[in-house]
Design a protein around this motif. Structure first.
Motif, PDB file in Angstrom:
ATOM      1  N   ALA A 114       0.812  -1.220   0.000  1.00  0.00           N
ATOM      2  CA  ALA A 114       0.000   0.000   0.000  1.00  0.00           C
ATOM      3  C   ALA A 114       0.844   1.268   0.000  1.00  0.00           C
ATOM      4  N   THR A 115       1.962   1.278   0.729  1.00  0.00           N
ATOM      5  CA  THR A 115       2.775   2.491   0.793  1.00  0.00           C
ATOM      6  C   THR A 115       3.723   2.537  -0.401  1.00  0.00           C
ATOM      7  N   ARG A 116       4.266   3.727  -0.636  1.00  0.00           N
ATOM      8  CA  ARG A 116       5.214   3.897  -1.759  1.00  0.00           C
ATOM      9  C   ARG A 116       6.417   2.978  -1.569  1.00  0.00           C
ATOM     10  N   GLU A 117       6.907   2.890  -0.338  1.00  0.00           N
ATOM     11  CA  GLU A 117       8.066   2.040  -0.071  1.00  0.00           C
ATOM     12  C   GLU A 117       7.743   0.578  -0.357  1.00  0.00           C
ATOM     13  N   GLY A 118       6.559   0.135   0.101  1.00  0.00           N
ATOM     14  CA  GLY A 118       6.155  -1.251  -0.123  1.00  0.00           C
ATOM     15  C   GLY A 118       6.077  -1.586  -1.599  1.00  0.00           C
ATOM     16  N   VAL A 119       5.489  -0.680  -2.379  1.00  0.00           N
ATOM     17  CA  VAL A 119       5.354  -0.903  -3.824  1.00  0.00           C
ATOM     18  C   VAL A 119       6.726  -1.018  -4.483  1.00  0.00           C
ATOM     19  N   LEU A 120       7.635  -0.109  -4.123  1.00  0.00           N
ATOM     20  CA  LEU A 120       8.980  -0.124  -4.710  1.00  0.00           C
ATOM     21  C   LEU A 120       9.725  -1.409  -4.347  1.00  0.00           C
ATOM     22  N   GLN A 121       9.583  -1.837  -3.093  1.00  0.00           N
ATOM     23  CA  GLN A 121      10.291  -3.044  -2.663  1.00  0.00           C
ATOM     24  C   GLN A 121       9.774  -4.279  -3.394  1.00  0.00           C
ATOM     25  N   VAL A 122       8.458  -4.339  -3.609  1.00  0.00           N
ATOM     26  CA  VAL A 122       7.883  -5.466  -4.343  1.00  0.00           C
ATOM     27  C   VAL A 122       8.385  -5.471  -5.782  1.00  0.00           C
ATOM     28  N   GLU A 123       8.404  -4.295  -6.402  1.00  0.00           N
ATOM     29  CA  GLU A 123       8.876  -4.218  -7.791  1.00  0.00           C
ATOM     30  C   GLU A 123      10.326  -4.683  -7.892  1.00  0.00           C
ATOM     31  N   MET A 124      11.158  -4.268  -6.928  1.00  0.00           N
ATOM     32  CA  MET A 124      12.562  -4.685  -6.951  1.00  0.00           C
ATOM     33  C   MET A 124      12.694  -6.199  -6.764  1.00  0.00           C
ATOM     34  N   LYS A 179      15.267   7.555  -1.623  1.00  0.00           N
ATOM     35  CA  LYS A 179      14.584   8.791  -1.221  1.00  0.00           C
ATOM     36  C   LYS A 179      13.494   8.487  -0.190  1.00  0.00           C
ATOM     37  N   VAL A 180      12.736   7.418  -0.460  1.00  0.00           N
ATOM     38  CA  VAL A 180      11.653   7.048   0.452  1.00  0.00           C
ATOM     39  C   VAL A 180      12.207   6.635   1.808  1.00  0.00           C
ATOM     40  N   VAL A 181      13.311   5.863   1.796  1.00  0.00           N
ATOM     41  CA  VAL A 181      13.918   5.384   3.050  1.00  0.00           C
ATOM     42  C   VAL A 181      14.453   6.565   3.865  1.00  0.00           C
ATOM     43  N   LYS A 182      15.010   7.582   3.168  1.00  0.00           N
ATOM     44  CA  LYS A 182      15.494   8.778   3.885  1.00  0.00           C
ATOM     45  C   LYS A 182      14.329   9.473   4.587  1.00  0.00           C
ATOM     46  N   THR A 183      13.206   9.602   3.875  1.00  0.00           N
ATOM     47  CA  THR A 183      12.022  10.218   4.475  1.00  0.00           C
ATOM     48  C   THR A 183      11.561   9.414   5.677  1.00  0.00           C
ATOM     49  N   ARG A 184      11.593   8.103   5.532  1.00  0.00           N
ATOM     50  CA  ARG A 184      11.164   7.205   6.611  1.00  0.00           C
ATOM     51  C   ARG A 184      12.075   7.352   7.836  1.00  0.00           C
ATOM     52  N   SER A 185      13.385   7.463   7.587  1.00  0.00           N
ATOM     53  CA  SER A 185      14.318   7.597   8.707  1.00  0.00           C
ATOM     54  C   SER A 185      14.131   8.939   9.411  1.00  0.00           C
ATOM     55  N   LEU A 186      13.744   9.980   8.639  1.00  0.00           N
ATOM     56  CA  LEU A 186      13.451  11.275   9.251  1.00  0.00           C
ATOM     57  C   LEU A 186      12.227  11.174  10.163  1.00  0.00           C
ATOM     58  N   HIS A 187      11.201  10.433   9.682  1.00  0.00           N
ATOM     59  CA  HIS A 187      10.009  10.223  10.499  1.00  0.00           C
ATOM     60  C   HIS A 187      10.369   9.469  11.785  1.00  0.00           C
ATOM     61  N   ARG A 188      11.269   8.462  11.634  1.00  0.00           N
ATOM     62  CA  ARG A 188      11.660   7.668  12.798  1.00  0.00           C
ATOM     63  C   ARG A 188      12.447   8.537  13.783  1.00  0.00           C
ATOM     64  N   ALA A 189      13.283   9.420  13.249  1.00  0.00           N
ATOM     65  CA  ALA A 189      14.054  10.321  14.115  1.00  0.00           C
ATOM     66  C   ALA A 189      13.116  11.274  14.858  1.00  0.00           C
ATOM     67  N   ALA A 190      12.056  11.714  14.151  1.00  0.00           N
ATOM     68  CA  ALA A 190      11.086  12.601  14.794  1.00  0.00           C
ATOM     69  C   ALA A 190      10.352  11.861  15.908  1.00  0.00           C
ATOM     70  N   ARG A 191      10.032  10.577  15.659  1.00  0.00           N
ATOM     71  CA  ARG A 191       9.349   9.779  16.675  1.00  0.00           C
ATOM     72  C   ARG A 191      10.239   9.541  17.883  1.00  0.00           C
ATOM     73  N   ALA A 192      11.555   9.457  17.627  1.00  0.00           N
ATOM     74  CA  ALA A 192      12.487   9.189  18.728  1.00  0.00           C
ATOM     75  C   ALA A 192      12.473  10.323  19.747  1.00  0.00           C
ATOM     76  N   LYS A 193      12.093  11.526  19.285  1.00  0.00           N
ATOM     77  CA  LYS A 193      12.027  12.670  20.202  1.00  0.00           C
ATOM     78  C   LYS A 193      10.758  12.628  21.045  1.00  0.00           C
ATOM     79  N   VAL A 194       9.767  11.864  20.560  1.00  0.00           N
ATOM     80  CA  VAL A 194       8.525  11.732  21.331  1.00  0.00           C
ATOM     81  C   VAL A 194       8.771  10.695  22.423  1.00  0.00           C
ATOM     82  N   PRO A 195       8.364  10.983  23.642  1.00  0.00           N
ATOM     83  CA  PRO A 195       8.708  10.084  24.753  1.00  0.00           C
ATOM     84  C   PRO A 195       7.825   8.841  24.814  1.00  0.00           C
TER      85      PRO A 195
END
Length: 417
Positions: A114-124, A179-195
């Motif tokens: 369903a996600t862009r990352e999932g679609v790309l990984q399946v295609e690869m 590009k998608v993985v970089k965005t994902r890692s940014l989201h994860r970094a943002a979540r890491a700041k949430v307690p």
């Protein structure tokens, strides 16, 4: 609807072979998970070893040909690896299309991502699989093509051109995925700041993870009685009763003999497990092969590098699918272990005890401590507030006296700042 038949080759010389009955049952469930297929029937085919040219012996091939003709079968699904040569020979002998286990799982993943990352990984993954099948499958395509020199040049065989085209597509997909993985890692970094600690649900496919996720979060994740109902990790913030807020992560279901192309492609979807503070291993305890399924999950977790330091609780799900006597015995077994909980995500049975244990593990042995921070230690002070660890603070002329309530893990992290 495409009429299909499922075959499970039970190779007696293979020491790692799975029990034929549960394996065939799972293969039929895999086929049922792909829209547009009508499974007319299934068979176990016992053979001492695979025939290199056609997988099965000539007598069995003729017998199955008659069966498929009588049933008007158009697609045969073989629950195991089939080489390009074997596939071509069987398709020619039976007059049907054929998919092996890897091909079928790729089709399901392609349908579900369903996600862009999932679609790309399946295609690869699909392209990597397709590339391996160019080696022998298309050796009969010996035609040459000329050209102007900038598309492979004169004299390049078709198979080389096809392989080059796939490699070009893979390079392009990798760039997009980066590009998608970089965005994902940014989201994860943002979540890491949430307690919020992360609680990851893992388990064999169809174990009931998404049903449990929905019950705890109120979210509407696809939760059907079929394999691979969830492919992309879904995350929600949840307030535990009498406990902290947590991020709950629902992950792709594991499966035995997962194609190597997909192990690599879907590693990123399981990264949440690596970052988890607690893992809930959800098992379909009513399944006849629950022990084998649990071992497959443990093996994959080990291969991902999930360390023994990450706490793990076993959730023995689907006790509602058992008769009274078996259910009571299962609950009694679970109660003998502090890390096992018999539950039904469908009815809610056993979930209070599970959530209580989650609470205790995440809260840990928290203690109060008083720290003194100078005015030049603003980064440390900000970190304490970001993690919601501060109970009280007093400022004086030398800095801040801060009263915190934290775990040993928080204290260790604080020391590294």
């Amino acid at each position: 609807m495409t009429p299909a038949w499922v075959l499970h080759p039970d190779i007696t010389s293979d020491r790692s072979r799975r029990a034929a009955g549960p394996a065939l049952e799972e293969a039929v469930a895999l086929a049922a998970a792909l829209p547009g297929l009508e499974v007319l029937g299934s068979s176990v085919v016992r053979l001492p070893k695979p025939h290199p040219g056609a997988l099965f012996g000539s007598g069995k091939i003729e017998e199955l040909k008659t069966l498929f003709k009588e049933q008007d079968v158009e697609l045969v699904l073989v629950d195991g690896p089939v080489s390009p040569v074997q596939q071509r020979n069987l398709e020619k002998a039976w007059g049907v299309k054929l998919l092996d286990r890897t091909g079928l799982i790729l089709e399901i993943f392609s349908d579900r991502a369903a996600t862009r990352e999932g679609v790309l990984q399946v295609e690869m993954a699909a392209l990597s699989y397709q590339r391996t099948r160019l080696v022998r499958a298309w050796t009969h395509l010996e035609r040459q093509r000329g050209g102007l020199g900038f598309v492979g040049g004169p004299g390049e065989t078709q198979i080389e051109a096809d392989r080059r085209a796939i490699d070009d597509q893979l390079v392009n997909l990798r760039r997009q995925l980066d590009k998608v993985v970089k965005t994902r890692s940014l989201h994860r970094a943002a979540r890491a700041k949430v307690p919020y600690p992360i609680v990851a649900l893992v388990g064999y496919t169809n174990a009931g993870k998404s049903t449990l996720f929905n019950r705890l979060t109120g979210a509407e994740v696809m939760a059907k009685d079929m394999l691979f109902a969830t492919l992309d990790p879904t995350m929600r913030a949840v307030k535990l009763p009498n406990g902290p807020d947590v991020i709950l992560s629902d992950t792709v279901g594991f499966i035995s003999d997962l194609p190597t192309e997909l192990v690599a492609a879907f590693r990123a979807t399981l990264e949440e497990v690596l970052a988890a503070d607690l893992i809930l291993h959800v098992r379909d305890i009513s399944h006849s092969a629950t022990e084998e399924q649990a071992q497959d999950v443990r093996d994959i977790l080990n291969s991902l590098g999930v360390t023994e330091t990450t706490p793990l609780l076993e959730v023995w799900n689907k006790i509602d699918a058992m008769d009274d006597e078996v259910r009571e015995a299962t609950q009694a077994r679970a109660e003998r272990s502090a890390d096992v909980f018999a539950t039904s995500a469908l009815t809610g049975d056993g979930l209070d005890a599970l959530l209580g244990a989650v609470n205790r593990i995440l809260e840990g042995d928290r203690r109060e401590e008083t720290l003194h921070l100078g005015f030049d230690e603003g980064r440390k002070r900000a970190w304490l507030f970001d993690k919601a660890l501060v109970e009280d603070e007093i400022q004086d002329e030398t800095g801040y006296t801060v009263r915190v309530r934290w775990s040993a893990k928080d204290a260790r992290q604080f020391e590294t700042l």
